[in-house]
Design a protein around this motif. Structure first.
Motif, mmCIF file in Angstrom:
data_model
loop_
_atom_site.group_PDB
_atom_site.id
_atom_site.type_symbol
_atom_site.label_atom_id
_atom_site.label_comp_id
_atom_site.label_asym_id
_atom_site.label_seq_id
_atom_site.Cartn_x
_atom_site.Cartn_y
_atom_site.Cartn_z
ATOM 1 N N ARG A 170 -31.420 -12.058 -54.845
ATOM 2 C CA ARG A 170 -31.058 -11.111 -53.779
ATOM 3 C C ARG A 170 -32.133 -11.113 -52.700
ATOM 4 O O ARG A 170 -33.309 -10.906 -52.979
ATOM 5 N N ALA A 171 -31.725 -11.352 -51.457
ATOM 6 C CA ALA A 171 -32.646 -11.261 -50.329
ATOM 7 C C ALA A 171 -32.950 -9.791 -50.048
ATOM 8 O O ALA A 171 -32.055 -8.938 -50.102
ATOM 9 N N ILE A 172 -34.216 -9.506 -49.764
ATOM 10 C CA ILE A 172 -34.642 -8.141 -49.439
ATOM 11 C C ILE A 172 -35.451 -8.199 -48.152
ATOM 12 O O ILE A 172 -36.446 -8.932 -48.067
ATOM 13 N N ALA A 173 -35.055 -7.445 -47.157
ATOM 14 C CA ALA A 173 -35.822 -7.336 -45.919
ATOM 15 C C ALA A 173 -36.854 -6.229 -46.063
ATOM 16 O O ALA A 173 -36.618 -5.230 -46.753
ATOM 17 N N ARG A 174 -37.996 -6.409 -45.410
ATOM 18 C CA ARG A 174 -39.029 -5.369 -45.497
ATOM 19 C C ARG A 174 -38.502 -4.032 -44.989
ATOM 20 O O ARG A 174 -38.778 -2.979 -45.583
ATOM 21 N N ALA A 175 -37.734 -4.057 -43.902
ATOM 22 C CA ALA A 175 -37.190 -2.806 -43.362
ATOM 23 C C ALA A 175 -36.292 -2.117 -44.383
ATOM 24 O O ALA A 175 -36.285 -0.885 -44.498
ATOM 25 N N GLU A 176 -35.537 -2.905 -45.129
ATOM 26 C CA GLU A 176 -34.670 -2.357 -46.171
ATOM 27 C C GLU A 176 -35.513 -1.715 -47.275
ATOM 28 O O GLU A 176 -35.250 -0.584 -47.713
ATOM 29 N N PHE A 177 -36.529 -2.431 -47.724
ATOM 30 C CA PHE A 177 -37.435 -1.914 -48.749
ATOM 31 C C PHE A 177 -38.092 -0.616 -48.290
ATOM 32 O O PHE A 177 -38.195 0.356 -49.054
ATOM 33 N N GLU A 178 -38.519 -0.572 -47.037
ATOM 34 C CA GLU A 178 -39.178 0.628 -46.525
ATOM 35 C C GLU A 178 -38.221 1.816 -46.480
ATOM 36 O O GLU A 178 -38.644 2.964 -46.663
ATOM 37 N N SER A 179 -36.941 1.548 -46.256
ATOM 38 C CA SER A 179 -35.966 2.650 -46.293
ATOM 39 C C SER A 179 -35.809 3.181 -47.715
ATOM 40 O O SER A 179 -35.593 4.383 -47.918
ATOM 41 N N TRP A 180 -35.929 2.304 -48.711
ATOM 42 C CA TRP A 180 -35.824 2.742 -50.107
ATOM 43 C C TRP A 180 -36.998 3.622 -50.512
ATOM 44 O O TRP A 180 -36.839 4.562 -51.287
ATOM 45 N N ILE A 181 -38.198 3.279 -50.021
ATOM 46 C CA ILE A 181 -39.397 4.012 -50.445
ATOM 47 C C ILE A 181 -39.731 5.173 -49.512
ATOM 48 O O ILE A 181 -40.755 5.838 -49.702
ATOM 49 N N ALA A 182 -38.875 5.448 -48.535
ATOM 50 C CA ALA A 182 -39.157 6.522 -47.580
ATOM 51 C C ALA A 182 -39.439 7.866 -48.260
ATOM 52 O O ALA A 182 -40.370 8.582 -47.850
ATOM 53 N N PRO A 183 -38.694 8.267 -49.308
ATOM 54 C CA PRO A 183 -39.021 9.546 -49.964
ATOM 55 C C PRO A 183 -40.415 9.550 -50.591
ATOM 56 O O PRO A 183 -41.087 10.589 -50.616
#
Length: 246
Positions: free
Chosen positions: A164-177
């Motif tokens: 699965r490709a993961i973009a940094r922006a996507e990862f940062e949205s996951w860890i926002a909380p």
């Protein structure tokens, strides 16, 4: 080592990111006297392993059947038990799943599941003790995102194939909380020290999680890039204890 580089007394905010906790301490260093006076502290019970959890939750668990359903005696579709995936995402809990009772339960659900192959893959991963290999793949993807705008998480074992490709922006949205909790704790440490951002001369970050760009950005946004430093991310605590023991 960071304190040894100071040429004059300074008020320092130290962000120490461990495997399961993150601590923020405000200290007054006096290099001439060789001592540090604690002024304030705050912490949260999350760090790098929480970021791993986010990747497993978003990428891995769906590939192992989390979003599927099953039926009991032909009745209405029921969600697959979510507690299996909560344990999957926590390394210290995964080994507790490797019991005959849990493996039988997964097999029973798989018999009537909407995607039985994924449930069978979950059972195989647990039974064959492949959790550590999975966590290594997740950790490698997380580390890669500290240096690149995107990466690909790859894990394979027998019939299990996760890519699965993961973009940094996507990862940062996951860890926002989680970032919000860090930010609140930084503010709490400052308040406990009776200081604002202007009262901090330098910021020192340690621990592997400090490599994550979004984590560093929290401190840069508050204190400015010129005041934020890091170094010896994996050994600075041990080095400090060694120096104290001289």
């Amino acid at each position: 080592r960071f304190a040894q580089r100071l040429q004059a007394p300074a008020t320092i905010l130290v962000g120490d990111f461990g495997g399961g906790t993150s601590d923020f301490s405000v200290l007054r260093f006096d290099p001439a006297a060789g001592r540090a006076v604690p002024l304030g502290h705050a912490g949260v019970g999350i760090a790098g392993d929480q970021f791993d959890y986010r990747i497993i939750d978003r990428v891995v668990s769906p590939e192992l059947g989390r979003d599927g359903t099953y039926r009991i005696m032909g009745g209405a579709a029921l969600p697959v038990p979510i507690e299996w995936y909560a344990s999957l995402a926590r390394w210290h809990r995964l080994s507790l799943m490797r019991t005959p009772q849990t493996l039988r339960a997964i097999a029973e659900v798989a018999r009537t599941a909407s995607d039985p192959a994924k449930l069978n893959a979950l059972a195989m991963l647990v039974a064959d003790q492949q959790g550590q290999a999975l966590y290594r793949a997740v950790g490698a993807a997380k580390s890669a995102l500290s240096a690149a705008d995107s990466t690909v998480l790859r894990f394979s074992y027998k019939d299990i194939r996760i890519e699965r490709a993961i973009a940094r922006a996507e990862f940062e949205s996951w860890i926002a909380p989680d970032l919000a909790q860090f930010d609140a704790a930084i503010g709490e440490a400052l308040a406990n020290a009776g200081l604002t951002e202007d009262g901090i001369d330098r910021v020192f970050l340690t621990g592997g999680t400090s490599f994550v760009p979004a984590v560093r950005a929290l401190f840069v946004d508050r204190f400015g890039a010129a005041r934020v430093d890091r170094g010896g991310e994996f050994v600075s605590v041990a080095e400090g204890l060694a120096l104290m023991g001289r």
